[in-house]
Write an enzyme that holds these catalytic residues in place. Structure first.
Site, short mmCIF file in Angstrom:
data_model
loop_
_atom_site.label_atom_id
_atom_site.label_comp_id
_atom_site.label_asym_id
_atom_site.label_seq_id
_atom_site.Cartn_x
_atom_site.Cartn_y
_atom_site.Cartn_z
N LYS A 1 0.83 -1.32 -0.06
CA LYS A 1 -0.13 0.08 0.14
C LYS A 1 0.83 1.30 0.00
O LYS A 1 1.58 1.56 0.90
CB LYS A 1 -0.84 -0.01 1.25
CG LYS A 1 -1.82 1.29 1.22
CD LYS A 1 -2.90 1.14 2.24
CE LYS A 1 -3.86 2.17 2.41
NZ LYS A 1 -5.02 2.16 3.42
N ASP B 1 -1.59 9.94 -6.51
CA ASP B 1 -0.49 9.52 -7.05
C ASP B 1 0.00 8.01 -6.56
O ASP B 1 1.07 7.69 -6.81
CB ASP B 1 0.64 10.51 -6.13
CG ASP B 1 0.64 10.55 -4.82
OD1 ASP B 1 -0.17 9.85 -4.04
OD2 ASP B 1 1.36 11.57 -4.07
N ARG C 1 0.64 -5.33 3.38
CA ARG C 1 -0.52 -5.89 4.00
C ARG C 1 -0.57 -7.14 3.49
O ARG C 1 -0.15 -7.74 2.20
CB ARG C 1 -1.89 -5.05 3.41
CG ARG C 1 -1.61 -3.67 3.72
CD ARG C 1 -2.92 -2.98 3.78
NE ARG C 1 -3.76 -2.95 2.31
CZ ARG C 1 -4.85 -2.31 1.99
NH1 ARG C 1 -5.32 -1.67 2.93
NH2 ARG C 1 -5.38 -2.56 1.01
N ASP D 1 -16.98 -0.62 -0.96
CA ASP D 1 -15.61 -1.14 -1.32
C ASP D 1 -14.74 -1.34 -0.22
O ASP D 1 -13.57 -1.70 -0.48
CB ASP D 1 -15.04 -0.01 -2.40
CG ASP D 1 -14.83 1.31 -1.75
OD1 ASP D 1 -16.09 2.02 -1.53
OD2 ASP D 1 -13.85 1.61 -1.57
#
Length: 519
Positions: A125, A137, A195, A270
């Site tokens: 991430k 970005d 993660r 989501d």
């Protein structure tokens, strides 16, 4: 134990579904595919700041001892068998349909298979742009990365289903962020979290396919998900059984959040896992004072859609969106709707059981429901520190009957002195509670042990995170290391120096009381 750079990775998701393999990172719609190839964008100087030794041992991952290992964690090196991608999904955000979203700053590198045969997705991430970054970005700052790394692991040790975090690296780059979207951007140090989860599939993955009427892909994804993560489900009604399990896991997760006082802050569809995991740590918080209307997310104001006390109802709404998404898999939706509507009873049963454990009841009888309700209402009216109040409740002397003595016993948990009416309210419910505890068929010691196992003594408060982040930005890591250890034993007295209320200065300090989706 295998190193990150020498492992042979699996890529079952990539190999099972159509994707955009062009490698084009330009923001765009990607109809007909479930992912897009996305190579991490290299950073200036990746440096390992934190490593989850326990998770690494569980998965059989060797601590980085080669430059390529750290380079993988920073996105500067991709192992030969990795096939990095960003998943494509959609979602409802703050109750509104947002259309295509996708992994805007997350890149899944590959799947790590353990010697026991379990498979875990490794995801970076903050590793740079993907086709789903839109105008962003794809980067993450140290501030948000520290929060994600520590809270992922903290929730695991609290016993709450969650994605995990293996590592935290600084990048050596500066990232421009407008922390509160108020026109005051500033450069912050960049960082990347690795993660880890069996899967990062969300309600939104299925919503996207349904919205595009890609029903063949929808059925394919549902079949794949069930075969991998719900293999015990068989037969013609497997989709209904699957929805039932997703519903139950979601209801259970909401109860676990309430048990420890966790507020997610941005429960968009989501951000809802089909495995019932806590996923995507952004503007989260634990409640300090017990406020059902508390939201840590500035973006959630003024409506407070995702406030502490609304999370269970939002989960039901989100399950409705998920049910609508998978409806094309059914010849009729009557049974699906019936299972959705059963959520309230399922949640209520889980909640009462959880509260029985927090209160130390031997069992929750029908006549106990009013006591549980009174506890909720009383805490909401008094707003004591939730964590401290329940810890004090564990050792409440059962011989106390005087109102002044009863209310004075909990004084350590009050943020403001009780009014006379509040004192009377609290004393009344405590007297009723004492009478009920004395009816337990188990011993007092067994009751207290149950309470100790279900009421955390340490929670990762936002003000502690804020202080640790400030230190790290100055090159100091003392508090960060202390918190990294404290999260591992949240039910013990090992770290009682943190067993204090939120200080007054943190009530209005940015990053302590309120955060944003940029957090």
């Amino acid at each position: 134990m295998k190193s990150l750079s020498s492992k042979e990775y699996k890529n079952e998701f990539v190999n099972s579904f159509p994707g955009d393999d062009s490698g084009n990172l330009s923001p765009r719609q990607t109809p007909g595919v479930l992912y897009s190839k996305a190579m991490p964008t290299p950073v200036a100087n990746p440096s390992l700041l934190a490593w989850s030794e326990e998770l690494a041992n569980e998965l059989g991952i060797q601590k980085p001892n080669h430059p390529n290992d750290v380079a993988i964690l920073g996105g500067n090196y991709v192992a030969p068998t990795m096939q990095p991608y960003a998943a494509c999904y959609a979602g409802h955000q703050f109750g509104n349909w947002a259309g295509q979203l996708g992994d805007g700053r997350a890149i899944t590198l590959g799947e790590w298979q353990t010697t026991a045969g379990t498979s875990w997705e490794l995801q970076l991430k903050g590793a740079g742009r993907t086709p789903y970054s839109r105008r962003a970005d794809g980067r993450a700052v140290l501030r948000s990365s520290v929060r994600e790394y520590l809270m992922s692991e903290a929730m695991h040790y609290l016993g709450v289903p969650t994605t995990r975090a293996l590592s935290l690296v600084t990048t050596g780059d500066q990232v421009l962020r407008d922390m509160f979207y108020n026109g005051n951007p500033a450069y912050e140090p960049g960082a990347i979290v690795m993660r880890v989860a069996p899967s990062f599939l969300r309600f939104g993955n299925f919503e996207l396919l349904a919205s595009r009427r890609e029903n063949q892909h929808l059925r394919q994804l549902a079949d794949w998900t069930i075969s991998r993560y719900y293999p015990h489900l068989q037969g013609e009604d497997k989709y209904l059984q699957w929805f039932r399990e997703v519903r139950d896991r979601t209801a259970s997760l909401m109860v676990e959040w309430l048990r420890v006082g966790f507020v997610h802050g941005v429960m968009n569809t989501d951000n809802m896992s089909v495995l019932g995991l806590t996923i995507d740590y952004g503007p989260y918080s634990f409640v300090d004072d017990y406020d059902l209307n508390f939201t840590p997310n500035t973006t959630d104001l003024p409506g407070r859609r995702y406030a502490f006390g609304k999370q269970a109802s939002v989960a039901y709404w989100n399950l409705g969106c998920f049910a609508s998404a998978i409806a094309p898999l059914f010849s009729g939706t009557e049974e699906l709707v019936k299972e959705l509507e059963a959520y309230a009873d399922i949640y209520s049963a889980y909640y009462l059981k959880m509260m029985g454990n927090k209160l130390g009841l031997d069992q929750v009888k029908a006549e106990d429901i009013s006591l549980v309700t009174k506890f909720d209402e009383t805490l909401a009216a008094l707003k004591p520190d939730m964590t401290i109040f329940y810890q004090l409740l564990i050792d409440l002397p059962l011989h106390l009957t005087d109102e002044q003595e009863l209310t004075a016993y909990f004084s350590e948990s009050y943020y403001t002195p009780l009014t006379e009416a509040q004192a009377t309210l609290l004393a009344g419910v405590l007297k009723e509670y004492i009478a009920r505890i004395q009816q337990n068929t188990c011993s007092r010691e067994e009751s207290q042990q149950r309470m100790r196992e279900h009421n955390p003594r340490f929670v990762l408060r936002n003000y502690l995170l804020s202080l640790a982040i400030e230190e790290l930005e100055k090159g100091e890591n003392t508090l960060f290391l202390q918190l990294q250890e404290a999260i591992k034993t949240p039910y013990s007295t090992d770290h009682d120096k943190f067993f204090v209320k939120r200080p007054d200065w943190a009530t209005s300090k940015a990053g302590c009381s309120m955060l944003s989706c940029s957090s």
